[in-house]
Each structure stands twice: as structure tokens, then as C-alpha cells.
Design a protein around this motif. Structure first.
Motif, short mmCIF file in Angstrom:
data_model
loop_
_atom_site.label_atom_id
_atom_site.label_comp_id
_atom_site.label_asym_id
_atom_site.label_seq_id
_atom_site.Cartn_x
_atom_site.Cartn_y
_atom_site.Cartn_z
N CYS A 15 1.04 -0.91 0.21
CA CYS A 15 0.25 0.03 -0.40
C CYS A 15 0.86 0.96 -0.03
CB CYS A 15 -1.24 -0.22 1.53
SG CYS A 15 -2.34 1.18 0.99
N CYS A 33 -0.92 5.01 2.93
CA CYS A 33 -1.70 4.45 2.66
C CYS A 33 -3.05 4.30 2.76
CB CYS A 33 -1.66 3.03 3.75
SG CYS A 33 -2.93 2.02 2.69
N PHE A 76 -6.15 0.50 3.79
CA PHE A 76 -5.85 -0.53 4.85
C PHE A 76 -6.41 -1.37 6.01
CE2 PHE A 76 -4.92 -0.21 9.31
CZ PHE A 76 -3.43 -0.60 9.30
#
Length: 312
Positions: A273, A277, A282
Motif C-alpha cells: 500500500c 496508505c 489499509f
């Protein structure tokens, strides 16, 4: 020359993080400060008598003077980085503080809080130069974050190898489901309180957990922090910062790591990510390791008579 270019680039990246996003919440887990050996480890020393004598002024597994100083520096770091969220004086509506039920973690957070809320900001007494700040703790058997001096020259030389070995041991220990059992409830709490803030519901903006090396390390695993930082040192801290992009309103998660209070902050990435992120991404990546407290208690098989020796 290359090092200078990289350093300047990193400064630009970090400045962009602060300039282009607002910090909405910080969720920080730290290790206690330097301590004396625990009673169970004395027997492994080639010179147990010396260790016992060194431990006498404090007791087994307690903070040393160096540990107190390092804990205070941790508090200074928390104040400096999260100043805007903390407020000038302690307010339970803004800050939540929790410690495991061990004297060394309690003393660490008390010492750190003396730096987070120094008496010079808001005085309640002209003669007492200290600000009382409370923390929360629960008995070990109910606590999801409580489970589980100078060195001789020959040991000091082996420390790099020992550190690598210990890191590999932690990786093995927390592989798969074990990481979730160790830090899944912490992750669940981060996701819960983040969602409240994103929804505009009032809750604490700073959440601090005074804990142990395995808590700090396992929390990195379940939040997919990369690269992992090895065995956490005394007073190290790992935090997830919930941020909102000023121009778009997008919510982001930024993992940061403080190796020790006298070292530079490290900006980490969320695996798959990136450094900043997207919050929804997430959640998608980590929710499999999040664990409800009641499910955690059941999975671990803890009962009313469960007991952990907090002297260790």
C-alpha cells in the motif's frame, strides 16, 4: 553525494506529509525503559551475584535511572510530534493512556507523561512542579497487551548477532495466527477509533499504550509495517497516524517508528500500500488480523483463575 541527494529527497517527502495532510489521530505503542534483569533470567548469567547486587537498589525487572531518563525523553518526543493534539493540559476527552499491569511499564508512562504535560504549561500549584496524569490498567488475566545495566565485553561483541537471532525468533513466534493473538485486539481498537473520527464522532485523538517489546513488534506485523525494525529497544515506539489530505479530504494511514528517543524517526510503509496508505485499503489489507476482545479471550482459553507472574 548520493547520500546527500537521498537525504534531501526524504526531507521533501516528510515536509510534504506535514504540509499537505492534517494529523487526525495517533495510536502509539511503546516499550518500557531500561530495566534490571528479571529474577528468572539471573540464572543464565555467568556472574549472577553481580547482577543480583546491581538489581538490589531497584528490584527485579524495574526501571533503572537510565530507564527513567530514556522514558522522559520518550515523553519529550510525544509532546514535540503530537503537540497540536495533546493540548496544553491533560484532558481525558483528548487523550487515552493505558499501561500493562507491570511496575516497569507503569513507571515508564508516568515518567514520560511528566514530559508530555510539564508543569510550566498549566500550573495547579506554585510549589509542586509536577502534573498528575492518570492512566488505565487492567488485571493481567484480562489484558490483551500483557501476555507472555552494562554488559561484559564478550557479550557486547555478540550483540549484533544476538539482535538478528532475536528478530528471527520473533518472526517465528508471531508467524500467522500468533501475531493476531498478540496484537489483533490493538489493531481492532485502531480501526474502531479511526472509524469514529472519520465519521465525525468525538473521541480521543491520542491513544498511548505502555507495553513491551513483543507488543511493539507484533503490532508492526498485524499492521503490515515494512521494513520491520527488529527487536524493539528500550523506550522504542511504533505508531499509526491517521491523516486527512487537505485538498481532497482523503484519509490515510502513516506508520512511523522511533527506534529510541535519541534516534531519528523512521517513516515506514504499509506492505502493498505504500508510505501513505489509503485508509480503506489499509482496512482491507489488515482486517483479517483484527480481533474482537471477547473472541481473543476465548481463543486464548483464559479463565477467571488465569494468572501471570508480573515480576517477570
Amino acid at each position: 553525494m548520493l547520500n546527500i541527494v537521498v537525504f534531501c529527497f526524504l526531507l521533501t517527502v516528510y515536509a510534504t506529509i506535514d504540509d499537505e495532510s492534517d494529523l487526525m489521530m495517533v495510536f502509539l505503542v511503546h516499550r518500557h525503559g531500561d530495566r534490571t534483569p528479571t529474577l528468572s533470567t539471573i540464572k543464565y548469567s555467568p556472574d549472577p551475584v553481580t547482577l543480583v547486587n546491581l538489581t538490589k537498589p531497584y528490584g527485579y525487572g524495574q526501571l533503572t535511572e537510565k530507564g527513567k531518563r530514556r522514558s522522559y525523553k520518550l515523553g519529550e518526543f510525544i509532546r514535540k510530534r503530537y503537540d497540536n493534539l495533546l493540548g496544553d493540559q491533560y484532558n481525558s476527552s483528548n487523550v487515552y493512556i493505558r499501561s500493562t499491569d507491570f511496575t516497569r511499564t507503569k513507571m515508564t508512562i508516568l515518567t514520560a507523561l511528566a514530559a508530555v504535560y510539564p508543569p510550566g504549561r498549566k500550573k495547579w500549584s506554585d510549589t509542586i512542579h509536577w502534573t498528575p496524569v492518570p492512566y488505565t490498567t487492567v488485571p493481567v488475566k484480562y489484558d490483551f497487551i500483557s501476555i507472555n545495566s552494562s554488559l561484559p565485553k564478550y557479550i557486547a561483541k555478540l550483540m549484533p548477532q544476538m539482535h538478528k537471532a532475536a528478530t528471527k525468533a520473533l518472526d517465528v513466534m508471531f508467524e500467522g495466527v500468533n501475531a493476531s493473538l498478540e496484537a489483533g485486539v490493538l489493531l481492532e481498537e485502531f480501526l474502531h477509533y479511526s472509524s469514529l473520527i472519520i465519521s465525525g464522532i468525538d473521541t480521543e485523538k491520542v491513544r498511548i499504550y505502555s507495553a513491551h517489546d513483543y507488543n511493539v513488534y507484533a503490532f508492526q506485523i498485524v499492521t503490515r509495517a515494512s521494513p520491520r525494525q527488529g527487536v524493539p529497544k528500550f523506550a522504542s515506539a511504533y505508531a499509526l497516524e491517521l491523516r486527512r489530505v487537505k485538498s481532497t479530504g482523503q484519509f490515510l494511514v502513516l506508520p512511523v517508528y522511533l527506534p529510541q528517543p535519541d534516534e531519528e524517526l523512521v517513516y515506514l510503509e504499509v506492505k502493498d500500500c505504500g508510505k501513505l496508505c489509503d485508509y480503506n485499503m489499509f482496512v482491507s489489507l489488515t482486517k483479517g488480523d483484527a480481533l474482537d476482545y471477547d473472541i481473543w479471550h476465548e481463543k486464548c482459553g483464559f479463565h477467571e483463575d488465569f494468572h501471570v507472574d508480573t515480576s517477570e
